[in-house]
Design an enzyme around this catalytic site. Sequence first.
Site, PDB file in Angstrom:
ATOM      1  N   ARG A   1       0.848  -1.203   0.000  1.00 24.68           N
ATOM      2  CA  ARG A   1       0.000   0.000   0.000  1.00 24.68           C
ATOM      3  C   ARG A   1       0.884   1.254   0.000  1.00 24.68           C
ATOM      4  O   ARG A   1       0.620   2.213  -0.727  1.00 24.68           O
ATOM      5  CB  ARG A   1      -0.910  -0.003   1.232  1.00 24.68           C
ATOM      6  CG  ARG A   1      -1.924  -1.135   1.220  1.00 24.68           C
ATOM      7  CD  ARG A   1      -2.835  -1.089   2.447  1.00 24.68           C
ATOM      8  NE  ARG A   1      -3.616  -2.310   2.516  1.00 24.68           N
ATOM      9  CZ  ARG A   1      -3.617  -3.159   3.545  1.00 24.68           C
ATOM     10  NH1 ARG A   1      -2.905  -2.910   4.620  1.00 24.68           N
ATOM     11  NH2 ARG A   1      -4.354  -4.247   3.501  1.00 24.68           N
TER      12      ARG A   1
ATOM     13  N   PHE B   1     -11.455  -5.037  -5.368  1.00 23.77           N
ATOM     14  CA  PHE B   1     -11.312  -5.932  -4.201  1.00 23.77           C
ATOM     15  C   PHE B   1     -10.697  -5.117  -3.049  1.00 23.77           C
ATOM     16  O   PHE B   1      -9.678  -5.485  -2.465  1.00 23.77           O
ATOM     17  CB  PHE B   1     -10.427  -7.147  -4.527  1.00 23.77           C
ATOM     18  CG  PHE B   1     -10.807  -7.870  -5.797  1.00 23.77           C
ATOM     19  CD1 PHE B   1     -11.790  -8.857  -5.790  1.00 23.77           C
ATOM     20  CD2 PHE B   1     -10.192  -7.551  -7.010  1.00 23.77           C
ATOM     21  CE1 PHE B   1     -12.136  -9.526  -6.965  1.00 23.77           C
ATOM     22  CE2 PHE B   1     -10.538  -8.211  -8.188  1.00 23.77           C
ATOM     23  CZ  PHE B   1     -11.509  -9.209  -8.166  1.00 23.77           C
TER      24      PHE B   1
ATOM     25  N   ASP C   1     -15.898  -3.534  -3.833  1.00 19.30           N
ATOM     26  CA  ASP C   1     -15.849  -4.812  -3.123  1.00 19.30           C
ATOM     27  C   ASP C   1     -17.254  -5.403  -3.128  1.00 19.30           C
ATOM     28  O   ASP C   1     -18.249  -4.693  -3.272  1.00 19.30           O
ATOM     29  CB  ASP C   1     -15.331  -4.651  -1.687  1.00 19.30           C
ATOM     30  CG  ASP C   1     -14.754  -5.950  -1.134  1.00 19.30           C
ATOM     31  OD1 ASP C   1     -13.520  -6.109  -1.125  1.00 19.30           O
ATOM     32  OD2 ASP C   1     -15.541  -6.834  -0.721  1.00 19.30           O
TER      33      ASP C   1
ATOM     34  N   ASN D   1     -19.597  -6.914  -7.943  1.00 18.50           N
ATOM     35  CA  ASN D   1     -18.650  -7.945  -8.339  1.00 18.50           C
ATOM     36  C   ASN D   1     -17.603  -7.251  -9.221  1.00 18.50           C
ATOM     37  O   ASN D   1     -17.946  -6.639 -10.235  1.00 18.50           O
ATOM     38  CB  ASN D   1     -19.404  -9.016  -9.121  1.00 18.50           C
ATOM     39  CG  ASN D   1     -18.504 -10.166  -9.533  1.00 18.50           C
ATOM     40  OD1 ASN D   1     -17.316  -9.970  -9.816  1.00 18.50           O
ATOM     41  ND2 ASN D   1     -19.063 -11.343  -9.562  1.00 18.50           N
TER      42      ASN D   1
ATOM     43  N   ASP E   1      -6.431  -6.619  -6.181  1.00 14.91           N
ATOM     44  CA  ASP E   1      -5.977  -7.454  -5.056  1.00 14.91           C
ATOM     45  C   ASP E   1      -7.066  -8.463  -4.708  1.00 14.91           C
ATOM     46  O   ASP E   1      -7.681  -8.394  -3.644  1.00 14.91           O
ATOM     47  CB  ASP E   1      -5.638  -6.565  -3.848  1.00 14.91           C
ATOM     48  CG  ASP E   1      -5.131  -7.387  -2.676  1.00 14.91           C
ATOM     49  OD1 ASP E   1      -4.628  -8.507  -2.894  1.00 14.91           O
ATOM     50  OD2 ASP E   1      -5.246  -6.905  -1.525  1.00 14.91           O
TER      51      ASP E   1
ATOM     52  N   CYS F   1      -2.549 -13.763  -4.180  1.00 15.68           N
ATOM     53  CA  CYS F   1      -2.165 -14.367  -2.897  1.00 15.68           C
ATOM     54  C   CYS F   1      -2.364 -15.875  -2.929  1.00 15.68           C
ATOM     55  O   CYS F   1      -2.380 -16.522  -1.887  1.00 15.68           O
ATOM     56  CB  CYS F   1      -2.927 -13.731  -1.745  1.00 15.68           C
ATOM     57  SG  CYS F   1      -4.702 -13.883  -1.889  1.00 15.68           S
TER      58      CYS F   1
END
Length: 393
Positions: free
Chosen positions: A210, A226, A248, A276, A297, A337
């Site tokens: 960030r 996201f 989000d 979405n 993300d 991730c």
Amino acid sequence: MMIFLQKGRGSRNRQGHPWVYRTEIATVEGNPQPGDIVEVYDWRGKFLGRGYYNPASMITVRLLTSSREEPIDADFFRERVRQAWSLREKLLAGEPESDSCRVIFGEADFLPGFIADKFGDVLVVQSLTLGIDRWQEIIVDELIRLVKPRAVYARNDQEVRQLEGLPLYSRFLFGEANSPVVIRENGFPFLVDFVEGQKTGHFLDQRHNRAALRPFASGARVLDCFCHTGGFSVHAARYGAKEVTAVDISPHALTVARENARLNGVEERLHLVEANAFDFLREQDKKGEKYDLVILDPPAFTKSRSTVAAAARGYKEINLRAMRILKRGGYLVTCSCSYHMTEPEFLAVVEDAARDAKRRLQLIELRRQPQDHPVLIGYPESHYLKCFIFRVL
Ligand code: SAH
């Protein structure tokens, strides 16, 4: 109590990998009960290590030590906690603009199945396996002694516990604190709802990524997909973005994001959208909207090797759309991730998206997770976070 592996198995463990899968086991001797400490040997009878046993789990043994002598008792776990904290103490001292970090990162801190996050003076812990759950009280006691928190809250409501045969619950193990708690990250205040939020309430693993927005945010029109509780969005706004749109699917995450925007005095420049992100990106593309900076993300699109191909299509789709809505010379911060999507694979997916979008990419930064989420050599699962910064031409 002893476990013997099948012929040809165990080399991974010799290189430091703590997991023994059910399918690798040849014989179990001495009738160990779930949670018991067992010795693990290869098929030739060579000692590999000792760890805790749970026949209900696909990962049937998690190794705690490769030493035959070291006793596995309260002191063993206290010492592991001390080791973990001694690193974080140094890291926190070197990062005065943040008061929060991950204190215990499971396997990578030699405490398989255990997570502890420090949010200001509140500790949030998770014990995710039966074998480590037995030692929770000792681990927490040592954490209290070292970290001196005001409260310790257990978020033991994760479904993986059910697969381990453990009850689901959330409660204070020590002291009390109101949720959300306000933390400082890179000098900015953030609310962490450790009771109702996802996982432990805040994704500490992205805090340095960030901060990496700083050079690209000033005067920019930003899209944060996201966004969760607004980590990247608030940073972009505080670094001078003209306008930030944050998307989000979770109403709860957006409620916290709104409060974070207000807390940082940027609510007028931060627009929150409940949608979405796949649909939102497609619509923005159709409308011909243009941005200077796009952040992607998403949650892990794959939790197993077998679904990597499907996940790759998902990553490609959002990266392709993001490139299409970026102005020439705009910046893309794109993350994954999913451990199963390796760094080279993820890079290949983004390159593929750029070819389809007919854009050129300059890789500005190849980033990972911060130092409080160390990567344990021999345990590649501990390197899970990829964060690339590109200029998109
Ligand atoms: N960038 C965030 C963390 C993202 S975690 C931060 O810095 O804190 C992933 C987020 O994606 C979660 O908040 C989850 O609610 C959201 N999410 C999951 N699927 C989604 C979808 N299809 N569209 C939009 N958001 C989604």
